[in-house]
Design an enzyme around this catalytic site. Structure first.
Site, PDB file in Angstrom:
ATOM      1  N   GLN B 227      23.936 -23.024 -78.472  1.00 40.77           N
ATOM      2  CA  GLN B 227      23.848 -21.871 -77.574  1.00 40.77           C
ATOM      3  C   GLN B 227      23.253 -20.670 -78.275  1.00 40.77           C
ATOM      4  OE1 GLN B 227      28.237 -22.839 -76.405  1.00 40.77           O
ATOM      5  NE2 GLN B 227      27.622 -20.987 -75.362  1.00 40.77           N
ATOM      6  N   CYS B 375      35.029 -18.590 -71.969  1.00 44.21           N
ATOM      7  CA  CYS B 375      35.361 -17.175 -71.926  1.00 44.21           C
ATOM      8  C   CYS B 375      35.372 -16.713 -73.347  1.00 44.21           C
ATOM      9  CB  CYS B 375      36.735 -16.923 -71.336  1.00 44.21           C
ATOM     10  SG  CYS B 375      37.315 -15.282 -71.797  1.00 44.21           S
ATOM     11  N   GLU B 734      32.269 -16.759 -66.281  1.00 43.97           N
ATOM     12  CA  GLU B 734      33.575 -16.969 -66.890  1.00 43.97           C
ATOM     13  C   GLU B 734      34.734 -16.541 -65.997  1.00 43.97           C
ATOM     14  OE1 GLU B 734      31.712 -15.984 -71.304  1.00 43.97           O
ATOM     15  OE2 GLU B 734      33.110 -14.599 -70.374  1.00 43.97           O
TER      16      GLU B 734
END
Lengths: 149, 779
Positions: B227, B375, B734
């Site tokens: 990511q 999150c 999230e």
């Protein structure tokens, strides 16, 4: 994990003690044992194949009799490894005269620490498997001692 | 607050508000995505990793001689090999350090100990089994409370004699004295311990990479599933000493990220070292158990919370003390000034003056913790605590939990609202969202049904969560990771043919960036979304709040130039032009116009004298504040008294994420997020035995809900645009993961409150619920 128990064996303490401290005799009763190498009077190396659930591992285990007093007691320490798994164990055995003359009661206790892959993915089955193996080992020992007469 | 508004652009252009189909879906649906395992390079070798069975042990020796005899095994790399080149430690994003391979001590079960490189995967695996490592076990600490005891074994002696303990950092926020005074004076006090267990994102694609060192050109290409490819490149440059411009990190399609693919794992560095050593491309792919045992983990927060209120139920104060179990190193990806992330958003959606929050980070013999689970930055932990505390307070004083929330919400006219821990909420309208959720689910009728069922001895519960999220980190004065400011960027280039290429600074993990960012450009410039393909990506989540804003701002720079060109082409003043998405028209003369495509061509062929040719712009967007999406969720559960099984009968989720770019994608994000909130509430947790063995090393023990277990989600929305964001958007990926778990917990507790149950920690497995029911004499 801690295990303990008492086993009645129809043989004298001397006989039982001699049997359980002789790796060449007792070794065949160890769970999954494929070979035993005697290094000296108190050090042995065993190769054993152990399965827990869907995983099977081939352990190389170093065993050491750290304390013994014939024909009363012995303490044995074991450390073994298989790829991704390890076992550390400490076993203690006390022999007392059985209820019937000429018989022996073996009081035993073992602390077994299993680490790595087997402990991780076999966690829910380890204790049950260990209990089964211990039962089989003592059955085997009793049978062999009786057969030796 | 507004509700639905009509999109400003036509369906053909497909700007904001259109459910444009995701551009990436055809390749995913047809199995034509390209994941890391699909990368095969000529002459490629395989790497596999030897891992320790012990959670804490000294390495006495490593014998690779038998492994090297296996046909196909080419090399075995150990910590001693890396130490010669100074590569055995690497920095973490949190400013701690992490072993690539240990030289003396292993710190958690399944930690990397050596790497085997072979001509094929099977030989590599055989090689791993043949490497003999002689260990001397050391005492293991798995409980962070025990780790803090003065007599605890020091786990990280490498930190030096000044830090001869297992305490990593202390962080606090708010006014302690005022909070203590308010709590002491409170008419009602509620005090609870809440534990949020360690969980794992369990992406279906595990981690992996192909490292390709080109000795001739002096270039390293690292294909990987990450990511944060730019952060990886920076860390690799720091660790390896290679010039950063000679390192290329190429990320393909990602089979799930959720935060687990932000950190730099030792396997990546080992694959690079292996490729540098043997001069060939080297592939490393984790297997499932390695993924579940050795990657970084989320949560593991031991929270103690105290809430003070009046007898009438007005909250006055909140005090929170938390132990954060970070494993053997702090490898979290929190912004540098926020070691506990944005945990002090824990005052939630409620208006009260006094709060004090403190967190202590602690080492244990576990893999690194503190990474995200859909999150980042500890918002889930914060929401989990405050939403449970509010419910317990409501039950304690005998007030309906919905009513208690309504009476304590920050009101719309109070925004921008300064919280007692220092955040400035940009906007919100909490009461409307909760009322909408109550109307959708039929709250009053459900309470009647519950009363009837309870009279018959049946267990039914209703749980609410009215959360406030905090996303879009963040303003550069406060937010950086290892010094890199957390702005984000967009570069847009309009080609002469009226086609657009845009390069954004965020990495898609399946969220639909290719589509939504194209829609922002369509909204701003009127290019239809098919003509706005998207390129390169880089950093972590925060996409819409930060990179989306950069995209809008870059588009506006382009529009300014396009206006000048249009005025030139139409021979009028700029002020005489009207803009609508796709064209400039001369005021009062609807037949005199130039389309954005015509202007694009003119930018290269007929631009005004003195103006540079071309139509392109770059924007580095440094957000003035974070954004604060919110929502209200209501969950209805039925509990089977004989088995302890909790069934989520209904779940209504009303989300407010500001202006919506693509309603279909937002819905998809919420559905996915709800499922990833449902999962830890009822199924997922990683536990360790006293020897530090991970007890959830396969999907047999780490339970993921499938479509069969997952309830049908009912979603609704309100729209409260962010006042400071260029397009009024807030981010949504999230929210549902943050908001869902406490709604489910509160429902389960609500079902059992009359039995004397005040609290239950997640996951609420049938065994756990049954044991409680049994203890209460019900099961």
């Amino acid at each position: 994990m801690e295990f303990s128990g008492a086993v009645d064996i129809p043989a004298t303490r001397d006989h039982v003690f001699a049997f359980v401290t002789d790796p060449n005799r007792v070794g065949a009763c160890g769970p999954g044992v494929e070979s035993i190498e005697v290094i000296d009077a108190t050090h042995f190396r065993a190769k054993a194949k152990v399965g827990v659930g869907f995983i099977t591992a081939r352990f190389v285990v170093d065993l050491e009799i750290t304390e013994q007093r014939a024909p009363d007691m012995a303490i044995i320490k074991a450390r073994g490894q298989a790829p991704g798994s390890a076992v550390d164990a400490l076993g203690r055995m006390n022999l007392v005269d059985g209820a019937e003359p000429g018989t022996t009661t073996m009081l035993w206790a073992a602390e077994v620490n299993l680490s790595g892959m087997l402990a991780s993915v076999g966690a829910r089955m380890v204790e049950g498997t260990a209990n089964k193996m211990i039962g089989q080992a003592f059955d085997c020992m009793r049978a062999k001692i009786v057969a030796e007469g | 607050m507004t509700t639905e508004t009509e999109p400003r652009t036509s369906a053909a252009i497909g700007g904001m508000g259109h459910s444009v189909k995701r551009k990436e879906d055809p390749r995913f649906i047809r199995g034509a995505g390209e994941y890391i395992e699909d990368v095969v390079l000529p002459g490629m070798l395989w790497m596999d990793i030897v891992r320790t069975p012990y959670a804490h042990a000294t390495i006495k020796s490593i014998d690779a001689s038998e492994a090297l005899k296996i046909p196909g095994v080419l090399a075995v790399i150990t910590g001693a090999d890396l130490e010669k080149a100074g590569l055995h430690w690497m920095p973490t994003l949190a400013g701690d350090k992490q072993m690539v391979l240990p030289t003396t001590t292993v710190m958690y079960q399944a930690q990397e100990v050596a790497a085997v490189v072979a001509t094929n995967r099977y030989a590599a695996a055989d090689g791993v089994a043949a490497v003999f490592v002689d260990y001397e076990p050391l005492p293991v600490i798995v409980d962070p409370h025990k780790s803090l005891r003065p007599d605890a074994f020091v786990l990280r002696p490498d930190r030096g004699p000044d830090k001869a303990n297992n305490h990593i950092w202390h962080w606090e926020s708010g006014d302690k004295a005022a909070t203590d005074a308010a709590l002491a004076a409170a008419e009602v006090r509620v005090s609870e311990d809440i534990y949020i267990p360690r969980i794992h994102v369990a992406s279906i694609e595990t981690c992996g990479c192909v490292a390709d060192w080109d000795a001739v050109r002096g270039q390293l290409t690292l294909h990987m599933t990450s990511q944060a490819p730019h952060a990886i490149r920076t860390v690799l440059a720091l660790v390896s000493g290679l010039p950063e411009q000679n390192i290329r990190v190429k990320t393909h399609d990602i089979g799930g990220g959720f935060g687990g693919k932000v950190p730099v794992y030792p396997g990546y560095v080992l694959a690079v070292v292996a490729s540098l050593t043997v001069g060939k491309p080297v592939k490393w792919i984790e297997d499932r158990s390695e993924n579940l045992q050795a990657d970084s983990f989320a949560r593991d927060y031991h929270i103690h919370a105290e809430l003070g209120a009046t007898k009438a139920g007005k909250i006055t104060s909140l005090k929170v003390k938390t132990i954060a179990d970070h494993g053997y190193t702090d490898a979290a990806a929190d912004p540098s000034k926020f070691p506990a992330g944005l945990f002090n958003v824990i005052t939630g959606s409620y208006d009260f003056p006094n709060a004090f929050v403190e967190v202590d980070g602690v080492y244990t013999n576990k893999p690194p913790g503190g990474v995200a689970y859909r999150c980042s930055f500890r918002v889930t932990e914060a929401v989990h605590a405050i939403e449970q505390m509010v419910d317990i307070l409501a039950h304690d004083i005998g007030k309906d939990p919905a009513q208690l929330r309504m009476e304590n919400f920050i009101q719309p006219e109070q925004f921008p609202y300064k919280t007692p821990t220092g955040w400035e909420y940009d906007s919100g309208n909490y009461g409307v969202a909760l009322q909408k959720a109550m109307d959708m689910i039929g709250y009053a009728d459900l309470r009647k049904e519950q009363a009837e069922k309870r009279a018959r001895g049946e267990l039914m519960g209703i749980g609410i969560s009215s959360f406030t999220e905090i996303v879009g980190a963040g303003p550069s004065k406060d937010f950086d990771i290892i010094g890199i400011k957390m702005f984000d960027s967009c570069e847009i280039r309009v080609h002469p043919t009226g086609k657009v290429t845009a390069r954004i600074g965020v990495q898609s993990q399946g969220q639909g960036h290719e589509t939504t960012f194209a829609q922002i450009i369509a909204e701003e410039l009127g290019f239809d979304t098919d003509t706005a393909p998207y390129g390169l990506g880089t950093y972590a989540s925060r996409s819409t709040p930060v990179a989306g804003a950069a995209t809008a701002m870059a588009s506006r720079k382009i529009l300014d130039k396009a206006r000048k060109i249009a005025a030139h082409l139409l021979e009028c003043a700029e002020d005489d032009l009207d803009w609508e998405p796709g064209k400039f028209t001369v005021k009062g003369s609807p037949d005199r116009f130039k389309t954005i495509q015509e202007i694009s061509f003119a930018a290269y062929t007929n631009h005004p004298q003195g103006m540079e040719a071309g139509l392109e712009a770059v924007d580095y967007y440094d957000p003035p504040n974070l954004t604060f999406p919110f929502g209200s969720y209501i969950c209805v559960v039925d509990i089977d008294k004989t088995t302890g099984q909790v069934t989520v009968r209904r779940f209504v989720a009303v989300d407010d994420c500001g202006n919506i770019i693509n309603p279909m994608i937002v819905d998809g994000q919420i559905h996915g997020g709800l499922t990833m909130g449902f999962a830890p509430a009822l199924y997922e947790s990683i536990t360790y035995d006293e020897l530090g063995n991970n007890q959830a090393g396969t999907f047999m023990d780490y339970l993921l809900p499938t479509a069969v277990e997952t309830p049908r989600w009912e979603t609704g929305k309100t729209i409260t645009p962010s006042p400071h964001h260029p397009i009024g958007a807030k981010g949504v990926g999230e929210s549902a993961t943050v908001g869902a778990p406490p709604a489910i917990v509160n429902a389960v507790v609500d079902a059992m409150w009359h039995l004397g149950v005040r609290k239950i920690d997640i996951p609420m497995t049938p065994q756990k619920v049954w044991a409680i029911l049994h203890e209460k004499g019900v099961a």
